[in-house]
Design a protein around this motif. Structure first.
Motif, mmCIF file in Angstrom:
data_model
loop_
_atom_site.group_PDB
_atom_site.id
_atom_site.type_symbol
_atom_site.label_atom_id
_atom_site.label_comp_id
_atom_site.label_asym_id
_atom_site.label_seq_id
_atom_site.Cartn_x
_atom_site.Cartn_y
_atom_site.Cartn_z
ATOM 1 N N ILE A 133 2.955 -7.601 4.717
ATOM 2 C CA ILE A 133 3.304 -6.226 5.068
ATOM 3 C C ILE A 133 3.069 -5.305 3.875
ATOM 4 O O ILE A 133 2.520 -4.205 4.011
ATOM 5 N N GLY A 134 3.472 -5.764 2.675
ATOM 6 C CA GLY A 134 3.255 -4.959 1.476
ATOM 7 C C GLY A 134 1.791 -4.637 1.256
ATOM 8 O O GLY A 134 1.432 -3.495 0.931
ATOM 9 N N LEU A 135 0.931 -5.634 1.447
ATOM 10 C CA LEU A 135 -0.508 -5.416 1.285
ATOM 11 C C LEU A 135 -1.043 -4.448 2.337
ATOM 12 O O LEU A 135 -1.888 -3.597 2.046
ATOM 13 N N CYS A 136 -0.523 -4.556 3.558
ATOM 14 C CA CYS A 136 -1.006 -3.713 4.656
ATOM 15 C C CYS A 136 -0.678 -2.245 4.446
ATOM 16 O O CYS A 136 -1.352 -1.371 5.019
ATOM 17 N N VAL A 137 0.361 -1.952 3.674
ATOM 18 C CA VAL A 137 0.739 -0.558 3.458
ATOM 19 C C VAL A 137 0.379 -0.074 2.052
ATOM 20 O O VAL A 137 0.860 0.961 1.601
ATOM 21 N N GLY A 138 -0.465 -0.838 1.354
ATOM 22 C CA GLY A 138 -1.057 -0.313 0.129
ATOM 23 C C GLY A 138 -0.485 -0.791 -1.186
ATOM 24 O O GLY A 138 -0.874 -0.271 -2.239
ATOM 25 N N TYR A 139 0.406 -1.782 -1.170
ATOM 26 C CA TYR A 139 0.961 -2.302 -2.430
ATOM 27 C C TYR A 139 0.211 -3.571 -2.827
ATOM 28 O O TYR A 139 0.037 -4.487 -2.019
#
Length: 304
Positions: A273-279
């Motif tokens: 989820i973190g990767l999907c929102v740009g982190y």
């Protein structure tokens, strides 16, 4: 009747047409002659991918996109760097006198209007009180009014009906007015928010839409500022005046809001989820989420 031009004297619009033909696999064919201000129209046609530099053109080119979704990117002088995804119903503006590198993926189904600045300025002289202005770059931009007008013009041009000349001339006048109101340096300054030092409504919408569509990527301030043709410093100041938040805070709020929605799916790993929102790392996602929400992503999920 409307027909392809064959004038041995290269007019401004014909020069722009030739410039476009140099970077396209299929040159645009105009379907109009004798229009006021040497305006040229094309019917609906298709061209393939573009990966080339377009030299500065003597006229403005307005493009309506009818089909063939794909990524588009423009890198032009003055720090302009715009990326977007073309969709049916979006449009492109290539202002006169501005060169740039274009990268367009896939097949494009389009229609063009080649508009001299004299025709544009004379049509809107009452609106601008004779003040100088220029059009702004637009890449896969949503403006249904412009797209519908360009589409109507291309349909009329392809019809070959001499009786449609009056309709075409009046539709071009409407197009000129909409371009100056919504897509010019004059229009930006005429907006009350811009006069107060903030961004105009269309500028805020453009930036926010860009943030939302590329939330999973790293987005720089220079990239956002280029969307509305401002320096990095002036963009940050104007954005906060218009929205109450700086660009970083706005992007963070978008990312965390999207993360909350995704955390409702128990099968989706928190790190994904973190990767999907740009982190880029789990720790940066957790720190940002905790700072905004007051708890970790995992704790938030447990409380759902």
């Amino acid at each position: 009747m409307y027909a392809a031009l064959a004038n041995p004297v290269l007019k401004e619009s014909e020069g722009a047409l030739a410039g476009m033909a140099r970077i396209l696999d299929r040159p645009p064919v105009t379907m109009s002659d004798g229009l006021r201000g040497d305006t040229l129209l094309t019917g609906r046609w298709q061209h393939g991918p573009v990966h080339d530099t377009l030299a500065a053109l003597p006229t403005h080119v307005i493009v309506a996109h009818h089909g063939g979704d794909g990524d588009m990117a423009l890198r032009a002088s003055g720090g302009i760097n715009i990326r977007a995804r073309s969709r049916v119903g979006t449009m492109v503006i290539i202002p006169r006198g501005q060169d740039g590198r274009w990268d367009i993926a896939g097949q494009s189904d389009v229609s063009h209007v080649y508009l001299t600045h004299n025709r544009l300025a004379s049509t809107v002289e009452e609106l601008t009180n004779g003040r100088d202005f220029d059009l702004l770059h637009r890449v896969a931009f949503e403006d249904p009014t412009v797209v519908n007008l360009v589409t109507m013009l291309s349909n009329e041009a392809a019809s070959g009906e001499r009786s449609s000349r009056l309709f075409v001339e009046q539709a071009i006048d409407l197009l000129c007015t909409q371009l100056v109101r919504g897509h010019s340096t004059f229009g930006a300054l005429a907006d009350p928010a811009a006069r107060r030092g903030g961004l105009a409504d269309w500028q805020v919408k453009r930036v926010v839409t860009y943030m939302r569509s590329r939330m999973e990527e790293e987005i720089g301030l220079d990239e956002l500022a280029a969307l509305v043709h401002l320096s990095r410093f002036h963009f940050c100041t104007a954005f906060k005046k218009a929205t109450g938040r700086n660009p970083h805070e706005t992007l963070t709020m978008m990312r965390i809001a999207r993360a909350k929605e995704m955390l409702a799916d128990p099968d989706m790993p928190v790190t994904e989820i973190g990767l999907c929102v740009g982190y880029q790392t789990p720790s940066s996602f957790a720190a940002s989420f905790r700072k905004t929400v007051g708890m970790s992503p995992s704790e938030f999920r447990r409380r759902l």
